[in-house]
Design an enzyme around this catalytic site. Sequence first.
Site, PDB file in Angstrom:
ATOM      1  N   TRP A  16      12.686   9.478  -9.855  1.00 22.92           N
ATOM      2  CA  TRP A  16      13.922  10.332  -9.649  1.00 22.92           C
ATOM      3  C   TRP A  16      15.019  10.532 -10.501  1.00 22.92           C
ATOM      4  CZ3 TRP A  16      14.889  14.459  -6.015  1.00 22.92           C
ATOM      5  CH2 TRP A  16      16.249  14.843  -5.944  1.00 22.92           C
ATOM      6  N   ASN A  22      18.878  12.751 -10.548  1.00 27.81           N
ATOM      7  CA  ASN A  22      19.776  13.935 -10.357  1.00 27.81           C
ATOM      8  C   ASN A  22      20.936  13.913 -11.483  1.00 27.81           C
ATOM      9  OD1 ASN A  22      20.395  11.809  -7.880  1.00 27.81           O
ATOM     10  ND2 ASN A  22      22.061  13.103  -7.809  1.00 27.81           N
ATOM     11  N   ASP A  23      22.304  13.981 -10.846  1.00 32.12           N
ATOM     12  CA  ASP A  23      23.277  14.443 -11.919  1.00 32.12           C
ATOM     13  C   ASP A  23      23.534  13.714 -13.113  1.00 32.12           C
ATOM     14  OD1 ASP A  23      23.751  15.084  -9.245  1.00 32.12           O
ATOM     15  OD2 ASP A  23      25.748  14.155  -9.207  1.00 32.12           O
ATOM     16  N   TRP A  32      15.100  11.182  -3.673  1.00 34.30           N
ATOM     17  CA  TRP A  32      16.610  10.673  -3.861  1.00 34.30           C
ATOM     18  C   TRP A  32      16.702   9.382  -2.827  1.00 34.30           C
ATOM     19  CZ3 TRP A  32      20.283   9.053  -0.769  1.00 34.30           C
ATOM     20  CH2 TRP A  32      21.852   8.837  -1.401  1.00 34.30           C
ATOM     21  N   SER A  43      27.759   9.311  -8.488  1.00 31.92           N
ATOM     22  CA  SER A  43      28.182   9.964  -9.889  1.00 31.92           C
ATOM     23  C   SER A  43      29.555   9.464 -10.352  1.00 31.92           C
ATOM     24  CB  SER A  43      28.206  11.281  -9.882  1.00 31.92           C
ATOM     25  OG  SER A  43      26.828  11.852  -9.991  1.00 31.92           O
TER      26      SER A  43
HETATM   27  C1  FRU Z   1      25.868  15.609  -6.487  1.00 29.80           C
HETATM   28  C2  FRU Z   1      25.852  14.088  -5.675  1.00 29.80           C
HETATM   29  C3  FRU Z   1      27.131  13.821  -6.107  1.00 29.80           C
HETATM   30  C4  FRU Z   1      26.974  12.245  -5.799  1.00 29.80           C
HETATM   31  C5  FRU Z   1      25.507  12.113  -6.159  1.00 29.80           C
HETATM   32  C6  FRU Z   1      24.867  11.286  -5.450  1.00 29.80           C
HETATM   33  O1  FRU Z   1      24.476  15.954  -6.676  1.00 29.80           O
HETATM   34  O2  FRU Z   1      26.015  14.684  -4.285  1.00 29.80           O
HETATM   35  O3  FRU Z   1      28.412  14.170  -5.273  1.00 29.80           O
HETATM   36  O4  FRU Z   1      27.861  11.361  -6.290  1.00 29.80           O
HETATM   37  O5  FRU Z   1      24.937  13.557  -6.093  1.00 29.80           O
HETATM   38  O6  FRU Z   1      23.372  10.974  -6.048  1.00 29.80           O
END
Ligand code: FRU
Length: 467
Positions: free
Chosen positions: A40, A42-43, A67, A103
Amino acid sequence: MEKVSNSAITEPMLALAQAVARAEADPARPIYHLAPPANWNNDPNGCLYCGGYYHVFYQHNPYGDEWDHMHWGHARSRDLVHWDHLPIALWPSKERGEQHCFSGSAIVSPKRQPMLFYTSIGERPPEQWAAVPGDNDLITWQKHPANPILTEKAHGDVTIYDWRDPFVVTDEGIYYMIAGGNLNQGKGGQAVVNLYVATDDELTQWEYVGVIFHHPDEDVTNIECPNLFRVGDKWVLVVSPHRAPEYFVGDFEPARGEFTWQSRGVISHGNFYAPQVMLDRRGRRLLWGWVTGFPTGRGWNGCLSLPRVLDVNEDGRLVQRPAPELAELRGRHTAIPGFELHGSRVLGEIHGDTLEMVARLELRDATAVGLRVRRSDDGERGVAIRWDGATLDVAGTQAPLRLTSGQPLELHVFLDRSVLEAFAGDGEPCMTRVISAADGDCGVEVFAEGGAAVVAALTTYDMQSIW
Ligand code: FRU
């Protein structure tokens, strides 16, 4: 991948390595979008140009394709196009009660120290933490001994809910941090961006200045991943409000703790969230986002968008173009001479699921004109990009797009297996879509509806892997 001897990441790196073969074998997995070796993400986090390399970190679960267990994955590139995976950079310090490294961003301090800033999550209120490299190549990272560098105490009587995602920016020698959140437990109408200023050159001491931005829409409950940066004499604030990320172009007056804006827009419609910007050595503002919405259960889940170059145009709008360096990935190309189009035409000379397409389309007498990619041989299946003079529709996601009468539509499309990115008009709108298609569906077709349109120019390129 670089070898590293650090027992804290042995276990997650092993878990990751075990998922790689499966992830790589998936024909839906993009080949020229930045992503972890498997599992996985994400950001995008901590985007930084330093020591001759572009560094991009990202929210990463090395243990699975959903996640959880937020670590920071890490990749670097010399040319913005070809990337190498590096070892996991940040992991939760369990011995200190940390559960996730959320993040954050990166900057080089006044002491010339590269630093990462992020939100530390544990069984306690969120705290902002920093990390510094353990080597000259920025491959290994260590938590800063001064952590936490900022806690809720900084806010005095003010309570900020969902306080996270520190973004650090410097201007005229002063270092600012902003962080997202809301003032009313996410009930709507009080989603805010908070400003802090560094009071030491190590960037470990910060003072709260106050709220510099309230989201104007009542239905926005919270702001994540704010970014603030200067473009010429304007400032741009980017926010992720639990829907398509938005930009606000305006003026930032740190002395008054104020950001005022004159224009706003959407960064990318569709499957896109939590973008982050960085300044490169040429002074360009680059942006990456998280491409969201892939199915689970395939040993990978997520990638980052292609890098985009940002600018503010004469109308004060944020415009985005794919980084010109991406042309390095072009392989075989096909240029199709212009033609008048009635109905649809399959472009037999173009075939593939990793394509860049540059098209100029004129509506003329048609009610709509467009392209269909991932077309099945029998024409039963395909993914359409369609413009009717008012709306651009990319795989079912729509954005307004009006041009002056008779002006052709300039379309720049990147297809990377299950990812479709489209840049249209003069740098707005941008669309990002996750699509599903059968493995062998690799045809391309152009179509006109309700009359004749003109395909004035169409060039396509086979795209190569960034790894
Ligand atoms: C945005 C978010 C951020 C957080 C992170 C956690 O996608 O929710 O606010 O820091 O992802 O993975």
